[in-house]
Design a protein around this motif. Sequence first.
Motif, short mmCIF file in Angstrom:
data_model
loop_
_atom_site.label_atom_id
_atom_site.label_comp_id
_atom_site.label_asym_id
_atom_site.label_seq_id
_atom_site.Cartn_x
_atom_site.Cartn_y
_atom_site.Cartn_z
N ARG A 44 -1.63 55.26 22.99
CA ARG A 44 -0.47 56.14 23.24
C ARG A 44 0.77 55.31 23.58
O ARG A 44 1.89 55.68 23.23
CB ARG A 44 -0.80 57.10 24.39
N ILE A 45 0.55 54.17 24.24
CA ILE A 45 1.67 53.30 24.60
C ILE A 45 2.11 52.50 23.38
O ILE A 45 3.28 52.48 23.03
CB ILE A 45 1.27 52.36 25.76
N HIS A 46 1.14 51.80 22.73
CA HIS A 46 1.43 51.01 21.52
C HIS A 46 0.13 50.64 20.84
O HIS A 46 -0.80 50.19 21.51
CB HIS A 46 2.22 49.74 21.88
N ARG A 47 0.07 50.82 19.54
CA ARG A 47 -1.18 50.61 18.78
C ARG A 47 -1.78 49.22 18.92
O ARG A 47 -2.99 49.05 18.90
CB ARG A 47 -0.96 50.91 17.29
N SER A 48 -0.94 48.19 19.05
CA SER A 48 -1.46 46.81 19.11
C SER A 48 -1.96 46.43 20.51
O SER A 48 -2.60 45.40 20.68
CB SER A 48 -0.39 45.82 18.67
N LEU A 49 -1.69 47.28 21.49
CA LEU A 49 -2.04 46.96 22.87
C LEU A 49 -3.55 46.82 23.08
O LEU A 49 -4.01 45.95 23.81
CB LEU A 49 -1.47 48.02 23.80
N ILE A 50 -4.35 47.63 22.39
CA ILE A 50 -5.80 47.60 22.59
C ILE A 50 -6.38 46.25 22.16
O ILE A 50 -7.37 45.79 22.75
CB ILE A 50 -6.49 48.79 21.86
N ASP A 51 -5.79 45.60 21.17
CA ASP A 51 -6.29 44.30 20.72
C ASP A 51 -6.07 43.22 21.77
O ASP A 51 -6.77 42.20 21.77
CB ASP A 51 -5.59 43.89 19.41
N GLN A 52 -5.11 43.42 22.64
CA GLN A 52 -4.79 42.44 23.68
C GLN A 52 -5.49 42.74 25.01
O GLN A 52 -5.45 41.94 25.93
CB GLN A 52 -3.28 42.43 23.93
N LEU A 53 -6.16 43.90 25.11
CA LEU A 53 -6.75 44.34 26.37
C LEU A 53 -8.01 43.56 26.71
O LEU A 53 -8.93 43.45 25.89
CB LEU A 53 -7.09 45.84 26.30
N ASP A 54 -8.07 43.03 27.92
CA ASP A 54 -9.29 42.41 28.44
C ASP A 54 -10.06 43.46 29.23
O ASP A 54 -11.23 43.71 28.98
CB ASP A 54 -8.93 41.20 29.31
N TYR A 55 -9.38 44.11 30.18
CA TYR A 55 -9.96 45.19 30.98
C TYR A 55 -8.83 45.96 31.65
O TYR A 55 -7.67 45.58 31.53
CB TYR A 55 -10.97 44.67 32.01
N ALA A 56 -9.17 47.03 32.34
CA ALA A 56 -8.18 47.82 33.06
C ALA A 56 -8.67 48.06 34.48
O ALA A 56 -9.86 48.26 34.71
CB ALA A 56 -7.95 49.15 32.36
N TRP A 57 -7.74 48.04 35.42
CA TRP A 57 -8.02 48.49 36.79
C TRP A 57 -7.64 49.96 36.84
O TRP A 57 -6.55 50.33 36.42
CB TRP A 57 -7.20 47.71 37.81
N VAL A 58 -8.54 50.79 37.35
CA VAL A 58 -8.28 52.23 37.41
C VAL A 58 -8.45 52.73 38.85
O VAL A 58 -9.46 52.43 39.50
CB VAL A 58 -9.22 53.01 36.47
N TRP A 59 -7.46 53.47 39.32
CA TRP A 59 -7.51 54.16 40.61
C TRP A 59 -7.49 55.65 40.31
O TRP A 59 -6.80 56.08 39.39
CB TRP A 59 -6.28 53.85 41.45
#
Length: 91
Positions: A44-59
């Motif tokens: 939703r933010i940007h299509r290429s972002l998922i390829d750069q994702l290592d992990y996410a912190w979620v609260w």
Amino acid sequence: MEEVWSKCNMMRIYTKPKGQIPDYDEPVILHSEGNPSVEEFCNRIHRSLIDQLDYAWVWGRSAKHQPQRCGKEHRLMDEDIVQLVKKSGGG
């Protein structure tokens, strides 16, 4: 206002830049049917972002503890806060 969000099947996910407070002024809006994943949030933010994702912190309500380190499959809930961590190095 909460009823409007619910009836529209929409949810708010807040972003949190590293070392800063969450941005409660401009949430990322997603459809709530089936609870969207971290991957859908990234797309939703940007299509290429998922390829750069290592992990996410979620609260928030979807996290078992605050914060929880999550992968792209993690299912988000309304008003969760997400901090994306990009892969380091050349990967």
